[in-house]
Scaffold this active site. Structure first.
Site, PDB file in Angstrom:
ATOM      1  N   ARG A 102      39.539   1.372  70.196  1.00  0.00           N
ATOM      2  CA  ARG A 102      39.126   0.835  68.894  1.00  0.00           C
ATOM      3  C   ARG A 102      38.195  -0.333  69.180  1.00  0.00           C
ATOM      4  O   ARG A 102      38.605  -1.302  69.822  1.00  0.00           O
ATOM      5  CB  ARG A 102      40.352   0.384  68.097  1.00  0.00           C
ATOM      6  N   HIS A 129      35.481   6.518  61.696  1.00  0.00           N
ATOM      7  CA  HIS A 129      36.928   6.559  61.955  1.00  0.00           C
ATOM      8  C   HIS A 129      37.375   8.028  61.916  1.00  0.00           C
ATOM      9  O   HIS A 129      38.078   8.443  60.994  1.00  0.00           O
ATOM     10  CB  HIS A 129      37.645   5.717  60.889  1.00  0.00           C
ATOM     11  N   GLN A 132      41.156   9.108  61.510  1.00  0.00           N
ATOM     12  CA  GLN A 132      41.610   8.922  60.127  1.00  0.00           C
ATOM     13  C   GLN A 132      41.194  10.125  59.280  1.00  0.00           C
ATOM     14  O   GLN A 132      41.994  10.658  58.510  1.00  0.00           O
ATOM     15  CB  GLN A 132      40.998   7.632  59.560  1.00  0.00           C
ATOM     16  N   ASP A 224      39.471   2.302  50.162  1.00  0.00           N
ATOM     17  CA  ASP A 224      39.723   1.525  51.382  1.00  0.00           C
ATOM     18  C   ASP A 224      39.418   0.067  51.061  1.00  0.00           C
ATOM     19  O   ASP A 224      38.864  -0.251  49.999  1.00  0.00           O
ATOM     20  CB  ASP A 224      38.829   2.060  52.524  1.00  0.00           C
ATOM     21  N   CYS A 264      43.441   4.756  53.527  1.00  0.00           N
ATOM     22  CA  CYS A 264      43.727   4.815  54.968  1.00  0.00           C
ATOM     23  C   CYS A 264      44.711   3.731  55.400  1.00  0.00           C
ATOM     24  O   CYS A 264      45.347   3.861  56.440  1.00  0.00           O
ATOM     25  CB  CYS A 264      42.429   4.694  55.760  1.00  0.00           C
ATOM     26  N   ARG A 292      48.551  10.764  60.516  1.00  0.00           N
ATOM     27  CA  ARG A 292      47.761  10.282  61.652  1.00  0.00           C
ATOM     28  C   ARG A 292      48.363  10.826  62.950  1.00  0.00           C
ATOM     29  O   ARG A 292      47.663  11.304  63.843  1.00  0.00           O
ATOM     30  CB  ARG A 292      47.738   8.748  61.689  1.00  0.00           C
TER      31      ARG A 292
END
Ligand code: CP
Ligand code: NVA
Length: 313
Positions: A102, A129, A132, A224, A264, A292
């Site tokens: 990340r 992402h 996700q 988000d 998310c 996930r």
């Protein structure tokens, strides 16, 4: 060398294949029949930013399949600071079988992948992402049985999550709509790419400013945070612009009665989503977060075993 860096790198068939595998691996885990598919494999998890879901879901994905994971905190490695990314990639490649990272700058994940001789998974960058988006696609697929023709409406910032979601759902034949304020659009190149993917898969991409127009007739309402990690100094400015884009009961009423709400996470309750919606009957926030882990099991198995282990070759 196969990496998992961007949804656009995969065909619709490959994305669908990963969902099918994720569904199977999830069912096996629920029945208590997980297989030791990743025995002897270790995942290194490199973080430049905080995380709850990415860290825990990858760790538990590895454990479920009899593999192991190790966490490397932002302070430990100093990606590109203490040591060059090229050196880190080559060192880690000698110890572990797969790396998840990340990062702030998307170039850093590309650099890691360039130098790594083991698969690299993008656990979020400032640009996208993709893990996700796989969990999101799995959640929508479980809800509706297919994404074909479904209206997936993203309301909020045209950020990393929006970019990957657009690519995943259009690959699977959905209609992606986004409503965001002026100045917070997804990158132009991605909008063009999203439209192209949609054309190839009988879906569509619609760009809107009005959140109500996006919510109208939606099957999925997605939001988000208004301020992503790394943008903290813009938070005040964003808090002044984004309130009309809040997902609340009034906005949700415009969607289909069967619509689901997704985020998310982490959520900023009272900002992009109200408590009533986040905790209401249409919310799928927590099944989505659980997915996930299942989606990432499929990604890990695919990268480490070279495909679906149950496919007759
Ligand atoms: N959705 C997500 O990636 O959460 P974390 O930042 O907690 O990993
Ligand atoms: N857009 C958010 C997603 C967090 C999972 C961020 O980048 O901070």
């Amino acid at each position: 060398m196969k990496h998992f860096l961007d949804i656009a790198d995969f065909t619709s068939e490959e994305i669908q294949g990963l969902l099918t595998l994720a569904t199977r691996l999830k069912a096996e885990q629920k029945r208590g029949e997980s297989r030791p598919l990743l025995k002897g494999k270790v995942l290194a998890m490199v973080f430049q930013k905080p995380s709850l879901r990415t860290r825990v879901s990858f760790d538990m994905a590895m454990r479920d399949l009899a593999g192991d994971a190790l966490y490397l905190s932002p302070n430990e490695i100093g990606l590109g600071k203490r040591e060059s990314i090229a050196d880190i990639a080559r060192v880690l490649s000698g110890y572990v079988q797969v790396v998840m990272a990340r990062v702030f700058d998307h170039q850093h994940i590309l650099e890691l992948a360039k130098w790594s001789s083991v698969p690299v998974i993008n656990g979020l960058s400032d640009y996208n992402h993709p893990c996700q988006a796989m969990a999101d696609a799995l959640t929508i697929y479980e809800e509706f049985g297919s994404l074909k023709g479904r209206n997936v409406s993203y309301i909020g910032d045209g950020n990393n999550v929006a970019v990957s979601l657009m690519k995943a759902v259009t690959k699977l034949g959905a209609n992606f709509r986004i409503a965001n304020p002026k100045g917070y659009d997804m990158p132009q190149g991605d909008i063009e790419l999203g439209k192209e993917i949609a054309r190839e898969n009988a879906g569509s991409v619609t760009l809107l400013r009005e959140p109500q127009a996006a919510a109208e007739g939606a099957d999925v309402i997605y939001t988000d945070t208004w301020t992503s990690m790394g943008q903290e100094e813009e938070a005040k400015k964003r808090e002044a612009v984004f309130p009309p884009y809040q997902i609340n009961d009034d906005l949700l009423k415009l969607a289909k009665p069967t619509a689901i709400v997704m985020h998310c996470l982490p959520a900023h309750r009272g900002q992009e989503i109200t408590d009533a919606v986040a905790d209401g009957p249409q919310s799928r926030l927590f099944p989505q977060a659980e997915n996930r882990m299942h989606a990432q099991k499929a990604i890990l198995v695919d990268l480490l075993l070279g495909g679906d282990p149950d496919d007759v070759k």
